[in-house]
Design a protein around this motif. Structure first.
Motif, PDB file in Angstrom:
ATOM      1  N   SER A 145       0.755  -1.100   0.007  1.00  0.00           N
ATOM      2  CA  SER A 145      -0.141   0.155   0.068  1.00  0.00           C
ATOM      3  C   SER A 145       0.729   1.219   0.044  1.00  0.00           C
ATOM      4  CB  SER A 145      -0.982  -0.055   1.241  1.00  0.00           C
ATOM      5  OG  SER A 145      -1.812  -1.015   1.143  1.00  0.00           O
ATOM      6  N   THR A 146       1.974   1.203   0.879  1.00  0.00           N
ATOM      7  CA  THR A 146       2.681   2.518   1.005  1.00  0.00           C
ATOM      8  C   THR A 146       3.464   2.693  -0.314  1.00  0.00           C
ATOM      9  OG1 THR A 146       3.197   1.759   3.097  1.00  0.00           O
ATOM     10  CG2 THR A 146       4.547   3.629   2.416  1.00  0.00           C
ATOM     11  N   ALA A 147       4.159   1.333  -0.903  1.00  0.00           N
ATOM     12  CA  ALA A 147       4.787   1.538  -2.211  1.00  0.00           C
ATOM     13  C   ALA A 147       3.748   2.026  -3.356  1.00  0.00           C
ATOM     14  CB  ALA A 147       5.183   0.246  -2.615  1.00  0.00           C
ATOM     15  N   LEU A 148       2.377   1.434  -3.631  1.00  0.00           N
ATOM     16  CA  LEU A 148       1.625   1.562  -4.732  1.00  0.00           C
ATOM     17  C   LEU A 148       0.891   3.165  -4.614  1.00  0.00           C
ATOM     18  CD1 LEU A 148      -0.006  -1.625  -5.611  1.00  0.00           C
ATOM     19  CD2 LEU A 148       1.401  -0.152  -7.072  1.00  0.00           C
ATOM     20  N   GLY A 149       0.730   3.489  -3.252  1.00  0.00           N
ATOM     21  CA  GLY A 149       0.203   4.868  -2.799  1.00  0.00           C
ATOM     22  C   GLY A 149       1.089   6.063  -3.349  1.00  0.00           C
ATOM     23  N   GLY A 150       2.250   5.623  -2.956  1.00  0.00           N
ATOM     24  CA  GLY A 150       3.464   6.780  -3.668  1.00  0.00           C
ATOM     25  C   GLY A 150       3.671   6.719  -4.905  1.00  0.00           C
ATOM     26  N   TRP A 151       3.851   5.287  -5.487  1.00  0.00           N
ATOM     27  CA  TRP A 151       4.263   5.348  -6.905  1.00  0.00           C
ATOM     28  C   TRP A 151       3.040   5.718  -7.891  1.00  0.00           C
ATOM     29  CZ3 TRP A 151       3.917   0.475 -10.118  1.00  0.00           C
ATOM     30  CH2 TRP A 151       4.376   0.622 -11.395  1.00  0.00           C
ATOM     31  N   MET A 152       1.910   5.401  -7.600  1.00  0.00           N
ATOM     32  CA  MET A 152       0.898   5.823  -8.508  1.00  0.00           C
ATOM     33  C   MET A 152       0.411   7.470  -8.451  1.00  0.00           C
ATOM     34  SD  MET A 152      -1.379   2.262  -8.480  1.00  0.00           S
ATOM     35  CE  MET A 152      -2.584   2.629  -9.504  1.00  0.00           C
ATOM     36  N   GLY A 153       0.636   8.010  -7.233  1.00  0.00           N
ATOM     37  CA  GLY A 153       0.508   9.491  -7.212  1.00  0.00           C
ATOM     38  C   GLY A 153       1.370  10.320  -7.784  1.00  0.00           C
ATOM     39  N   LEU A 154       2.691   9.697  -8.210  1.00  0.00           N
ATOM     40  CA  LEU A 154       3.656  10.608  -9.040  1.00  0.00           C
ATOM     41  C   LEU A 154       3.189  11.345  -9.988  1.00  0.00           C
ATOM     42  CD1 LEU A 154       6.788   8.125  -8.404  1.00  0.00           C
ATOM     43  CD2 LEU A 154       6.144  10.365  -7.097  1.00  0.00           C
ATOM     44  N   ALA A 195      10.967  -1.660   8.871  1.00  0.00           N
ATOM     45  CA  ALA A 195      10.888  -0.196   9.127  1.00  0.00           C
ATOM     46  C   ALA A 195      11.601   0.532   8.157  1.00  0.00           C
ATOM     47  CB  ALA A 195      11.191   0.005  10.548  1.00  0.00           C
ATOM     48  N   THR A 196      12.765   0.168   7.894  1.00  0.00           N
ATOM     49  CA  THR A 196      13.661   0.813   6.733  1.00  0.00           C
ATOM     50  C   THR A 196      12.925   0.858   5.469  1.00  0.00           C
ATOM     51  OG1 THR A 196      15.495  -0.258   7.913  1.00  0.00           O
ATOM     52  CG2 THR A 196      16.061   0.681   5.657  1.00  0.00           C
ATOM     53  N   ILE A 197      12.356  -0.397   4.941  1.00  0.00           N
ATOM     54  CA  ILE A 197      11.775  -0.482   3.813  1.00  0.00           C
ATOM     55  C   ILE A 197      10.493   0.541   3.636  1.00  0.00           C
ATOM     56  CG2 ILE A 197      10.311  -1.918   2.222  1.00  0.00           C
ATOM     57  CD1 ILE A 197      11.925  -4.197   3.430  1.00  0.00           C
ATOM     58  N   ILE A 198       9.504   0.691   4.533  1.00  0.00           N
ATOM     59  CA  ILE A 198       8.512   1.250   4.685  1.00  0.00           C
ATOM     60  C   ILE A 198       8.680   2.779   4.700  1.00  0.00           C
ATOM     61  CG2 ILE A 198       7.774   1.208   7.225  1.00  0.00           C
ATOM     62  CD1 ILE A 198       4.935   0.925   6.256  1.00  0.00           C
ATOM     63  N   SER A 199      10.012   3.107   5.535  1.00  0.00           N
ATOM     64  CA  SER A 199      10.311   4.600   5.586  1.00  0.00           C
ATOM     65  C   SER A 199      10.864   5.186   4.263  1.00  0.00           C
ATOM     66  CB  SER A 199      11.653   4.824   6.520  1.00  0.00           C
ATOM     67  OG  SER A 199      11.183   4.223   7.816  1.00  0.00           O
ATOM     68  N   LEU A 200      11.506   4.311   3.526  1.00  0.00           N
ATOM     69  CA  LEU A 200      12.291   4.679   2.168  1.00  0.00           C
ATOM     70  C   LEU A 200      11.152   4.644   1.002  1.00  0.00           C
ATOM     71  CD1 LEU A 200      15.283   2.384   1.788  1.00  0.00           C
ATOM     72  CD2 LEU A 200      15.208   4.696   2.076  1.00  0.00           C
ATOM     73  N   LEU A 201      10.029   3.979   1.401  1.00  0.00           N
ATOM     74  CA  LEU A 201       8.849   3.920   0.411  1.00  0.00           C
ATOM     75  C   LEU A 201       8.150   5.264   0.640  1.00  0.00           C
ATOM     76  CD1 LEU A 201       7.552   0.167   0.298  1.00  0.00           C
ATOM     77  CD2 LEU A 201       8.622   1.295  -1.602  1.00  0.00           C
ATOM     78  N   SER A 202       7.885   5.573   1.797  1.00  0.00           N
ATOM     79  CA  SER A 202       7.294   7.097   1.984  1.00  0.00           C
ATOM     80  C   SER A 202       7.834   8.237   1.358  1.00  0.00           C
ATOM     81  CB  SER A 202       7.222   7.149   3.553  1.00  0.00           C
ATOM     82  OG  SER A 202       8.482   7.733   4.038  1.00  0.00           O
ATOM     83  N   LEU A 203       9.414   8.090   0.963  1.00  0.00           N
ATOM     84  CA  LEU A 203       9.883   9.072   0.401  1.00  0.00           C
ATOM     85  C   LEU A 203       9.015   9.266  -1.319  1.00  0.00           C
ATOM     86  CD1 LEU A 203      13.650   8.373   0.596  1.00  0.00           C
ATOM     87  CD2 LEU A 203      12.240  10.213   1.777  1.00  0.00           C
ATOM     88  N   LEU A 204       8.647   8.385  -1.818  1.00  0.00           N
ATOM     89  CA  LEU A 204       7.803   8.633  -2.848  1.00  0.00           C
ATOM     90  C   LEU A 204       6.462   9.530  -2.712  1.00  0.00           C
ATOM     91  CD1 LEU A 204       7.375   4.678  -3.938  1.00  0.00           C
ATOM     92  CD2 LEU A 204       8.612   6.405  -5.504  1.00  0.00           C
ATOM     93  N   GLY A 205       5.795   9.308  -1.514  1.00  0.00           N
ATOM     94  CA  GLY A 205       4.605  10.221  -1.154  1.00  0.00           C
ATOM     95  C   GLY A 205       5.210  11.572  -0.862  1.00  0.00           C
ATOM     96  N   LEU A 206       6.580  11.713  -0.256  1.00  0.00           N
ATOM     97  CA  LEU A 206       6.935  12.865  -0.167  1.00  0.00           C
ATOM     98  C   LEU A 206       7.251  13.762  -1.505  1.00  0.00           C
ATOM     99  CD1 LEU A 206       8.492  15.176   1.786  1.00  0.00           C
ATOM    100  CD2 LEU A 206      10.817  13.746   1.516  1.00  0.00           C
ATOM    101  N   PHE A 207       7.570  13.019  -2.615  1.00  0.00           N
ATOM    102  CA  PHE A 207       7.767  13.776  -3.621  1.00  0.00           C
ATOM    103  C   PHE A 207       6.472  14.469  -4.229  1.00  0.00           C
ATOM    104  CE2 PHE A 207       7.579  13.714  -8.284  1.00  0.00           C
ATOM    105  CZ  PHE A 207       8.904  14.564  -8.695  1.00  0.00           C
ATOM    106  N   PHE A 208       5.264  13.679  -4.099  1.00  0.00           N
ATOM    107  CA  PHE A 208       3.997  14.412  -4.736  1.00  0.00           C
ATOM    108  C   PHE A 208       3.529  15.701  -3.633  1.00  0.00           C
ATOM    109  CE2 PHE A 208       2.252  10.238  -3.736  1.00  0.00           C
ATOM    110  CZ  PHE A 208       1.021  10.800  -2.687  1.00  0.00           C
ATOM    111  N   TYR A 209       3.723  15.345  -2.340  1.00  0.00           N
ATOM    112  CA  TYR A 209       3.740  16.414  -1.480  1.00  0.00           C
ATOM    113  C   TYR A 209       4.453  17.749  -1.791  1.00  0.00           C
ATOM    114  CZ  TYR A 209       1.070  13.030   1.416  1.00  0.00           C
ATOM    115  OH  TYR A 209       0.297  12.271   1.860  1.00  0.00           O
ATOM    116  N   LEU A 210       5.538  17.387  -2.068  1.00  0.00           N
ATOM    117  CA  LEU A 210       6.475  18.409  -2.584  1.00  0.00           C
ATOM    118  C   LEU A 210       6.022  19.201  -3.765  1.00  0.00           C
ATOM    119  CD1 LEU A 210      10.010  17.168  -1.516  1.00  0.00           C
ATOM    120  CD2 LEU A 210       8.841  19.271  -0.414  1.00  0.00           C
TER     121      LEU A 210
END
Length: 346
Positions: A161-170, A279-294
């Motif tokens: 969910s974290t991966a696809l939520g970030g990736w598809m929002g780009l 924890a490391t994987i999900i933290s890195l995946l949240s960077l995808l979300g950070l991109f579209f918020y930025l």
């Protein structure tokens, strides 16, 4: 929409949510979910636009399927164990079916496809209800049944969910679709910790609701539905745009804003459970979300519209920011200092 009809639908939403979150019996919980679904459908389709009707149809079909699975899961459990109590869900097949049903209700991967489409077909206020209030009853059921659920399955779904939520929002340009993928990404964070510390999931949910409400109300106040409109909206309410920048960064989970608090506590809890790699994987995946918020923040405050093409600047309005947005924004930005109180609550 007729004010009396709107009052009936909102009362029904409150009634359905209250029935579900306060019930111990599966049939009562299912009844509350059904009332909720039937109350939100007219609110989705109220504009009579073909896309709104399509969104309402998709929402009805998905929620009806999920409700049927909830009923099937509880009946299977009652057949095998003789228990209708929500907290006594012990049969493995019932647990698996219930996980599927709640994932469909919430929009967790791999049952997430309906959510961005439904949100895109709704108004911003209905989208806010779908992203926040409609997720409260299913997440409460997940909270009550969490000891019986399969941790490996939930962890896999959360990471996806974290991966696809970030990736598809780009690559999205529609605000409502971006907020839908943001919601899917946040649900990943809530789901990953539900088995190990359910109260932390609820804290994450409350803070997510707070920040999402602020963002949706700000967009609604500025009448913004897509990125190009957002680029020219800064002339209309400059102070609101500046605040929106900080709220979006909080939603992304950047310190020292409120959104960092749940992520910090979840990473800490996962590390305690010897799940540092997760924890490391999900933290890195949240960077995808950070991109579209930025990107949203950049479009809202930093980008000036191009001067080479004709464009309409919106009139600057001296209308003051509403009190509700002001209070919600303050809470969305400044709750991190309460973090020492959290261990006493959880």
């Amino acid at each position: 929409m007729n004010p009396q009809a709107k009052l009936i639908f909102i009362t029904s939403l409150l009634l359905g949510t209250t029935i579900t979150i306060s019930s111990n019996h599966w049939i009562m919980a299912w009844t509350g979910l059904e009332i909720n679904t039937l109350a939100i459908l007219p609110m989705i389709s109220k504009s009579h636009h073909p896309r709104a009707i399509e969104a309402a149809t998709k929402y009805f079909l998905v929620q009806a399927t999920a409700s049927a699975l909830v009923l099937f899961s509880s009946m299977t459990n009652a057949w095998c164990t003789g228990q209708w109590d929500i907290t006594q869900l012990t049969h493995p097949t019932s647990c698996l079916i219930l996980t599927m049903a709640i994932s469909m209700k919430l929009g967790l991967v791999p049952f997430h496809f309906w959510f961005p489409e439904v949100l895109q077909g709704s108004s911003l206020i209905t989208g806010l209800l779908l992203s926040t209030a409609m997720k409260f009853p299913p997440i409460t059921l997940l909270f009550m049944t969490s000891p019986s659920l399969n941790p490996a399955l939930l962890t896999s779904m959360a990471i996806l969910s974290t991966a696809l939520g970030g990736w598809m929002g780009l690559n999205q340009t529609q605000i409502r679709k971006i907020m839908a993928f943001s919601s899917i990404s946040h649900l990943g964070w809530m789901t990953i910790i539900i088995v190990y510390n359910p109260k932390l999931t609820m804290l994450n949910f409350y803070l997510y609701v707070l920040m999402t409400t602020t963002v949706f109300l700000t967009f609604n106040s500025m009448k913004v539905l897509k990125l190009p409109t957002l680029m020219t909206a800064w002339t209309k309410a400059p102070s609101l745009n500046a605040i929106l920048l900080l709220t979006l960064l909080s939603l992304a989970g950047l310190p020292p804003l409120t959104g960092f608090l749940p992520k910090w506590l979840i990473i800490q809890e996962l590390t305690k459970q010897d799940m540092a790699s997760t924890a490391t994987i999900i933290s890195l995946l949240s960077l995808l979300g950070l991109f579209f918020y930025l990107r949203l923040a950049y479009c809202a405050t930093i980008t000036l519209p191009p001067h080479t093409t004709n464009h309409m600047k919106q009139w600057h309005t001296n209308k003051p920011i509403s009190t509700s947005i002001a209070i919600l924004t303050t809470m969305s930005l400044m709750l991190l200092p309460i973090s020492p109180m959290i261990p006493t609550i959880i």
